[in-house]
Structure formats: structure tokens, C-alpha cells
Design a protein around this motif. Sequence first.
Motif, PDB file in Angstrom:
ATOM      1  N   LEU A   7      11.580  -9.536  -0.401  1.00 24.57           N
ATOM      2  CA  LEU A   7      10.698  -9.951   0.676  1.00 24.57           C
ATOM      3  C   LEU A   7       9.780  -8.801   1.107  1.00 24.57           C
ATOM      4  O   LEU A   7       8.601  -9.004   1.401  1.00 24.57           O
ATOM      5  CB  LEU A   7      11.517 -10.475   1.866  1.00 24.57           C
ATOM      6  N   GLN A   8      10.293  -7.583   1.140  1.00 28.21           N
ATOM      7  CA  GLN A   8       9.472  -6.424   1.495  1.00 28.21           C
ATOM      8  C   GLN A   8       8.389  -6.180   0.427  1.00 28.21           C
ATOM      9  O   GLN A   8       7.247  -5.842   0.752  1.00 28.21           O
ATOM     10  CB  GLN A   8      10.354  -5.185   1.682  1.00 28.21           C
ATOM     11  N   PHE A   9       8.773  -6.357  -0.827  1.00 29.89           N
ATOM     12  CA  PHE A   9       7.794  -6.219  -1.907  1.00 29.89           C
ATOM     13  C   PHE A   9       6.705  -7.289  -1.774  1.00 29.89           C
ATOM     14  O   PHE A   9       5.515  -6.996  -1.896  1.00 29.89           O
ATOM     15  CB  PHE A   9       8.505  -6.343  -3.265  1.00 29.89           C
ATOM     16  N   LEU A  10       7.132  -8.512  -1.499  1.00 25.86           N
ATOM     17  CA  LEU A  10       6.174  -9.606  -1.326  1.00 25.86           C
ATOM     18  C   LEU A  10       5.207  -9.291  -0.191  1.00 25.86           C
ATOM     19  O   LEU A  10       4.003  -9.516  -0.299  1.00 25.86           O
ATOM     20  CB  LEU A  10       6.927 -10.914  -1.050  1.00 25.86           C
ATOM     21  N   ARG A  11       5.741  -8.747   0.914  1.00 23.85           N
ATOM     22  CA  ARG A  11       4.886  -8.387   2.051  1.00 23.85           C
ATOM     23  C   ARG A  11       3.843  -7.342   1.646  1.00 23.85           C
ATOM     24  O   ARG A  11       2.675  -7.455   2.010  1.00 23.85           O
ATOM     25  CB  ARG A  11       5.732  -7.886   3.208  1.00 23.85           C
ATOM     26  N   ARG A  12       4.208  -6.337   0.891  1.00 21.92           N
ATOM     27  CA  ARG A  12       3.265  -5.298   0.440  1.00 21.92           C
ATOM     28  C   ARG A  12       2.173  -5.903  -0.440  1.00 21.92           C
ATOM     29  O   ARG A  12       0.987  -5.581  -0.297  1.00 21.92           O
ATOM     30  CB  ARG A  12       4.003  -4.177  -0.294  1.00 21.92           C
ATOM     31  N   VAL A  13       2.560  -6.783  -1.336  1.00 23.77           N
ATOM     32  CA  VAL A  13       1.588  -7.431  -2.219  1.00 23.77           C
ATOM     33  C   VAL A  13       0.623  -8.284  -1.404  1.00 23.77           C
ATOM     34  O   VAL A  13      -0.596  -8.234  -1.599  1.00 23.77           O
ATOM     35  CB  VAL A  13       2.308  -8.282  -3.295  1.00 23.77           C
ATOM     36  N   GLN A  14       1.144  -9.040  -0.459  1.00 23.04           N
ATOM     37  CA  GLN A  14       0.278  -9.889   0.363  1.00 23.04           C
ATOM     38  C   GLN A  14      -0.646  -9.062   1.244  1.00 23.04           C
ATOM     39  O   GLN A  14      -1.794  -9.434   1.474  1.00 23.04           O
ATOM     40  CB  GLN A  14       1.134 -10.845   1.204  1.00 23.04           C
ATOM     41  N   GLU A  15      -0.170  -7.920   1.738  1.00 26.42           N
ATOM     42  CA  GLU A  15      -1.028  -7.028   2.526  1.00 26.42           C
ATOM     43  C   GLU A  15      -2.180  -6.505   1.672  1.00 26.42           C
ATOM     44  O   GLU A  15      -3.325  -6.434   2.139  1.00 26.42           O
ATOM     45  CB  GLU A  15      -0.219  -5.867   3.105  1.00 26.42           C
TER      46      GLU A  15
END
Length: 77
Positions: A7-15
Motif C-alpha cells: 500500500l505504501q508503494f502504491l501511494r508513492r506511485v500514485q503521488e
Amino acid sequence: MPRLELLQFLRRVQEQQLQQTDRWIAQEEQRAAEQVRAERLQPPRDPGWCVSYGIGADRSRWRSTSATAAWQSTRSQ
């Protein structure tokens, strides 16, 4: 890989994607502002007609600019 890390990785990608989208929006806004500025700097468009006033029936009429050359050639004869 634990769910939290994913989920943290997904957040970085979306940012990153959101930042890219913001850059695209800023570029489009700049292009639109430049277009408006360029349109304001252009000289006014020729309306394609003019009104001629004068003495006599043949002088007091409007004519299109495309007909101007024909009108002037008949006047010079």
C-alpha cells in the motif's frame, strides 16, 4: 511482501502520477494563456467590407473588399 508495504508503494506511485498530471495541467494552462496573449496582440481582422460615402448615387454604397478591385477598375475607365 506485506500488505502495508504494498500500500505504501502504491501511494508513492500514485503521488508520482499525480505530480505528472499536475505538470501536464500547468503546461496546458500556460499554452492557453499564451494563445490568449497572442490573439490579443494580433491586429484587428479586416471585416471584409467597408462603407464609402460621397456625392452621387454611385459613391454612397457599401461594397465588399473582394469587390473593391472590380469597383476601382470600373471607376478608372
